[in-house]
Design a protein around this motif. Structure first.
Motif, PDB file in Angstrom:
ATOM      1  N   MET A   1     108.821 -27.729 -95.542  1.00 26.29           N
ATOM      2  CA  MET A   1     107.731 -27.863 -96.487  1.00 26.29           C
ATOM      3  C   MET A   1     106.593 -28.607 -95.800  1.00 26.29           C
ATOM      4  N   GLU A   2     105.409 -28.137 -96.058  1.00 22.43           N
ATOM      5  CA  GLU A   2     104.223 -28.784 -95.514  1.00 22.43           C
ATOM      6  C   GLU A   2     103.795 -29.943 -96.417  1.00 22.43           C
ATOM      7  N   LYS A   3     103.070 -30.863 -95.852  1.00 27.13           N
ATOM      8  CA  LYS A   3     102.603 -32.038 -96.578  1.00 27.13           C
ATOM      9  C   LYS A   3     101.801 -31.661 -97.830  1.00 27.13           C
ATOM     10  N   ASP A   4     100.898 -30.686 -97.708  1.00 29.98           N
ATOM     11  CA  ASP A   4     100.074 -30.279 -98.853  1.00 29.98           C
ATOM     12  C   ASP A   4     100.929 -29.718 -99.991  1.00 29.98           C
ATOM     13  N   MET A   8     101.355 -31.243-103.785  1.00 31.97           N
ATOM     14  CA  MET A   8     101.160 -30.424-104.982  1.00 31.97           C
ATOM     15  C   MET A   8     102.367 -30.531-105.915  1.00 31.97           C
ATOM     16  N   ALA A   9     103.572 -30.498-105.350  1.00 33.53           N
ATOM     17  CA  ALA A   9     104.782 -30.609-106.169  1.00 33.53           C
ATOM     18  C   ALA A   9     104.871 -31.978-106.829  1.00 33.53           C
ATOM     19  N   LEU A  10     104.612 -33.013-106.076  1.00 34.61           N
ATOM     20  CA  LEU A  10     104.663 -34.363-106.638  1.00 34.61           C
ATOM     21  C   LEU A  10     103.594 -34.560-107.708  1.00 34.61           C
ATOM     22  N   ALA A  11     102.409 -34.005-107.476  1.00 33.53           N
ATOM     23  CA  ALA A  11     101.342 -34.101-108.469  1.00 33.53           C
ATOM     24  C   ALA A  11     101.730 -33.368-109.754  1.00 33.53           C
ATOM     25  N   ALA A  12     102.377 -32.231-109.612  1.00 36.83           N
ATOM     26  CA  ALA A  12     102.812 -31.482-110.796  1.00 36.83           C
ATOM     27  C   ALA A  12     103.815 -32.286-111.616  1.00 36.83           C
ATOM     28  N   LEU A  77     115.363 -24.375-107.677  1.00 35.66           N
ATOM     29  CA  LEU A  77     116.174 -25.381-106.991  1.00 35.66           C
ATOM     30  C   LEU A  77     115.916 -25.390-105.488  1.00 35.66           C
ATOM     31  N   GLU A  78     115.492 -24.268-104.942  1.00 39.39           N
ATOM     32  CA  GLU A  78     115.131 -24.241-103.521  1.00 39.39           C
ATOM     33  C   GLU A  78     113.857 -25.065-103.306  1.00 39.39           C
ATOM     34  N   GLY A  79     112.915 -24.979-104.234  1.00 39.73           N
ATOM     35  CA  GLY A  79     111.707 -25.795-104.155  1.00 39.73           C
ATOM     36  C   GLY A  79     112.039 -27.279-104.255  1.00 39.73           C
ATOM     37  N   LEU A  80     112.955 -27.618-105.164  1.00 39.20           N
ATOM     38  CA  LEU A  80     113.396 -29.015-105.291  1.00 39.20           C
ATOM     39  C   LEU A  80     114.086 -29.468-104.013  1.00 39.20           C
ATOM     40  N   ARG A  81     114.909 -28.609-103.463  1.00 41.09           N
ATOM     41  CA  ARG A  81     115.600 -28.924-102.204  1.00 41.09           C
ATOM     42  C   ARG A  81     114.581 -29.191-101.098  1.00 41.09           C
ATOM     43  N   ASN A  82     113.594 -28.308-100.987  1.00 46.17           N
ATOM     44  CA  ASN A  82     112.577 -28.469 -99.941  1.00 46.17           C
ATOM     45  C   ASN A  82     111.793 -29.762-100.115  1.00 46.17           C
ATOM     46  N   LEU A  83     111.440 -30.095-101.359  1.00 47.46           N
ATOM     47  CA  LEU A  83     110.708 -31.330-101.620  1.00 47.46           C
ATOM     48  C   LEU A  83     111.561 -32.544-101.267  1.00 47.46           C
ATOM     49  N   THR A  84     112.823 -32.521-101.672  1.00 44.91           N
ATOM     50  CA  THR A  84     113.725 -33.630-101.376  1.00 44.91           C
ATOM     51  C   THR A  84     113.910 -33.798 -99.870  1.00 44.91           C
ATOM     52  N   LEU A  85     114.110 -32.695 -99.181  1.00 43.30           N
ATOM     53  CA  LEU A  85     114.267 -32.772 -97.722  1.00 43.30           C
ATOM     54  C   LEU A  85     112.993 -33.264 -97.050  1.00 43.30           C
TER      55      LEU A  85
END
Length: 117
Positions: A1-4, A8-12, A77-85
């Motif tokens: 996952m890229e920083k941007d 975006m995920a954290l802001a959401a 859940l893949e998006g959550l996984r990527n954010l967590t990683l």
């Protein structure tokens, strides 16, 4: 996952209704929840829920699928996984022992049949 993408995920998730929506969708995996039911469960007007779901979808945290006349939303859940990683990558400057308590605390919540309070 890229920083941007992480930003975006954290802001959401940094908004109460969207956080509640995401947590509700995680609890309803893998079945998902129809959009109207989400609005009803969270006592949110449907047009407002639609805007929140669009934000979560753009952030890579929610997916949707049309089933007949309904749109079923699911936590990505893949998006959550990527954010967590992304957040844990290079955890504690490479000192794995510093992150061990965090990892140990995450593990029971993801073990089938185990409830963590």
């Amino acid at each position: 996952m890229e920083k941007d993408s992480a930003i975006m995920a954290l802001a959401a998730l940094a908004q109460s209704t969207r956080m509640d929506t995401f947590q509700l969708l995680v609890r309803h995996e893998p079945d998902g929840v129809p959009a109207g039911e989400l609005a009803r469960l969270l006592d949110i007007p449907q047009n407002t829920m639609s805007a929140h779901l669009a934000t979560l979808t753009r952030a890579g945290l929610v997916t949707n699928e049309r089933q007949s006349r309904s749109i079923i939303y699911r936590a990505d859940l893949e998006g959550l996984r990527n954010l967590t990683l992304f957040l844990l990558k290079d955890c504690c400057g490479g000192s794995a022992e510093l992150c061990a308590p965090l990892i140990a605390e995450l593990t029971p919540c993801c073990t089938p049949g185990v409830q963590v309070s």
